[in-house]
Design a protein around this motif. Structure first.
Motif, short mmCIF file in Angstrom:
data_model
loop_
_atom_site.label_atom_id
_atom_site.label_comp_id
_atom_site.label_asym_id
_atom_site.label_seq_id
_atom_site.Cartn_x
_atom_site.Cartn_y
_atom_site.Cartn_z
N LYS A 1 0.82 -1.21 0.00
CA LYS A 1 0.00 0.00 0.00
C LYS A 1 0.86 1.27 0.00
CE LYS A 1 -3.67 2.06 2.86
NZ LYS A 1 -4.48 1.83 4.07
N TYR A 2 2.00 1.22 0.68
CA TYR A 2 2.81 2.42 0.85
C TYR A 2 4.14 2.38 0.09
CZ TYR A 2 -0.53 3.15 4.60
OH TYR A 2 -1.70 3.31 5.31
N ILE A 3 4.26 1.54 -0.91
CA ILE A 3 5.53 1.36 -1.61
C ILE A 3 6.04 2.66 -2.25
CG2 ILE A 3 4.54 0.62 -3.81
CD1 ILE A 3 6.85 -1.45 -3.94
N ARG A 4 5.15 3.57 -2.59
CA ARG A 4 5.55 4.83 -3.23
C ARG A 4 5.60 6.01 -2.26
NH1 ARG A 4 2.79 1.86 -6.83
NH2 ARG A 4 3.70 1.64 -8.90
N GLU A 5 5.37 5.76 -1.00
CA GLU A 5 5.38 6.84 -0.02
C GLU A 5 6.79 7.37 0.20
OE1 GLU A 5 2.83 8.42 1.73
OE2 GLU A 5 1.57 7.35 0.30
N ARG A 6 6.86 8.56 0.73
CA ARG A 6 8.16 9.14 1.06
C ARG A 6 8.03 9.94 2.34
NH1 ARG A 6 12.67 9.47 -2.18
NH2 ARG A 6 14.26 10.73 -1.23
N TYR A 7 8.94 9.66 3.27
CA TYR A 7 9.00 10.39 4.54
C TYR A 7 10.48 10.64 4.80
CZ TYR A 7 8.25 11.47 9.48
OH TYR A 7 8.21 12.09 10.70
N GLY A 8 10.98 11.80 4.38
CA GLY A 8 12.42 12.05 4.41
C GLY A 8 13.07 11.11 3.40
N ASN A 9 14.07 10.38 3.85
CA ASN A 9 14.73 9.42 2.95
C ASN A 9 14.09 8.03 3.02
OD1 ASN A 9 15.73 8.93 5.59
ND2 ASN A 9 17.50 7.89 4.74
N LEU A 10 13.05 7.88 3.81
CA LEU A 10 12.40 6.58 4.01
C LEU A 10 11.16 6.43 3.14
CD1 LEU A 10 12.67 6.42 7.89
CD2 LEU A 10 14.16 5.31 6.21
N ALA A 11 10.75 5.20 2.95
CA ALA A 11 9.57 4.89 2.13
C ALA A 11 8.32 4.95 3.01
CB ALA A 11 9.72 3.52 1.49
N GLY A 12 8.03 6.10 3.54
CA GLY A 12 6.89 6.27 4.43
C GLY A 12 7.31 6.30 5.88
N THR A 13 6.34 6.52 6.74
CA THR A 13 6.61 6.53 8.18
C THR A 13 6.90 5.10 8.65
OG1 THR A 13 4.29 6.16 8.77
CG2 THR A 13 4.99 8.47 8.50
N ASP A 14 7.41 4.98 9.85
CA ASP A 14 7.65 3.65 10.42
C ASP A 14 6.35 2.85 10.45
OD1 ASP A 14 10.26 4.46 10.78
OD2 ASP A 14 10.16 4.53 12.97
N ASP A 15 5.25 3.50 10.83
CA ASP A 15 3.96 2.81 10.89
C ASP A 15 3.53 2.30 9.52
OD1 ASP A 15 3.67 3.22 13.63
OD2 ASP A 15 2.45 5.03 13.39
N GLN A 16 3.72 3.11 8.48
CA GLN A 16 3.33 2.69 7.13
C GLN A 16 4.18 1.52 6.63
OE1 GLN A 16 3.85 6.57 5.31
NE2 GLN A 16 1.64 6.89 5.19
N ARG A 17 5.48 1.60 6.84
CA ARG A 17 6.36 0.53 6.37
C ARG A 17 6.09 -0.76 7.13
NH1 ARG A 17 11.38 1.89 7.66
NH2 ARG A 17 10.77 3.71 8.87
N LEU A 18 5.82 -0.65 8.43
CA LEU A 18 5.50 -1.82 9.24
C LEU A 18 4.16 -2.42 8.81
CD1 LEU A 18 6.48 -3.55 11.65
CD2 LEU A 18 5.11 -2.06 13.11
N GLU A 19 3.21 -1.57 8.50
CA GLU A 19 1.90 -2.05 8.04
C GLU A 19 2.04 -2.86 6.75
OE1 GLU A 19 -2.27 -0.26 6.31
OE2 GLU A 19 -1.24 0.93 7.83
#
Length: 144
Positions: A80-98
């Motif tokens: 769901k969050y593969i295209r997200e961006r949060y700084g240099n990360l692919a989304g927030t910790d919560d999104q990546r963990l989800e």
């Protein structure tokens, strides 16, 4: 399984390789915590792709990954969050963990491929539901 036993098993296995060889090291690590193995993937299986660490820098890497997997006969399910961006990360910790938990708990997904790796994944280690993963073992790897 929790983070501590996972790391302990991994550490024992890796440390024992130079002294005893690969098969003996695996046996030692398995005495602490059995190694979980997913099924062998075959054409027609669904592979989930996620980015649990660094952000994907362009659509090309996602597109190429999907095209290669589909060429070899796999179905692809994107996180769901593969295209997200949060700084240099692919989304927030919560999104990546989800995304990670969703792929492991999804019965239609036979394997998981991380399109990016990096230190950001270590931020998730304390929050991973290791019991859920143990109940849903899958092939898990990364490309980079």
């Amino acid at each position: 399984m929790n983070k501590r036993s996972f790391i302990k098993s991994l550490g024992v296995g890796l440390a024992a390789i130079p002294m005893f060889g690969k098969s003996e090291a695996l046996a030692m690590a398995n005495q602490i915590q059995p190694l979980l193995k997913g099924n062998v993937l075959k054409a027609g299986d669904t592979i989930g792709i996620i980015a649990p660490a660094s952000a994907v820098t362009g659509e090309d890497s996602i597109t190429l990954t999907k095209e290669v997997l589909e060429y070899f006969g796999f179905k692809v399910k994107e996180g769901k969050y593969i295209r997200e961006r949060y700084g240099n990360l692919a989304g927030t910790d919560d999104q990546r963990l989800e995304d990670l938990h969703a792929m492991f708990s999804d019965k239609s997904v036979a394997g998981i491929l991380c399109v990016r790796g990096g230190a950001g994944a270590s931020r998730l280690l304390q929050r991973i539901d290791y019991d859920m993963i143990a109940k849903n073992p899958k092939s898990f790897d990364r490309i980079q």
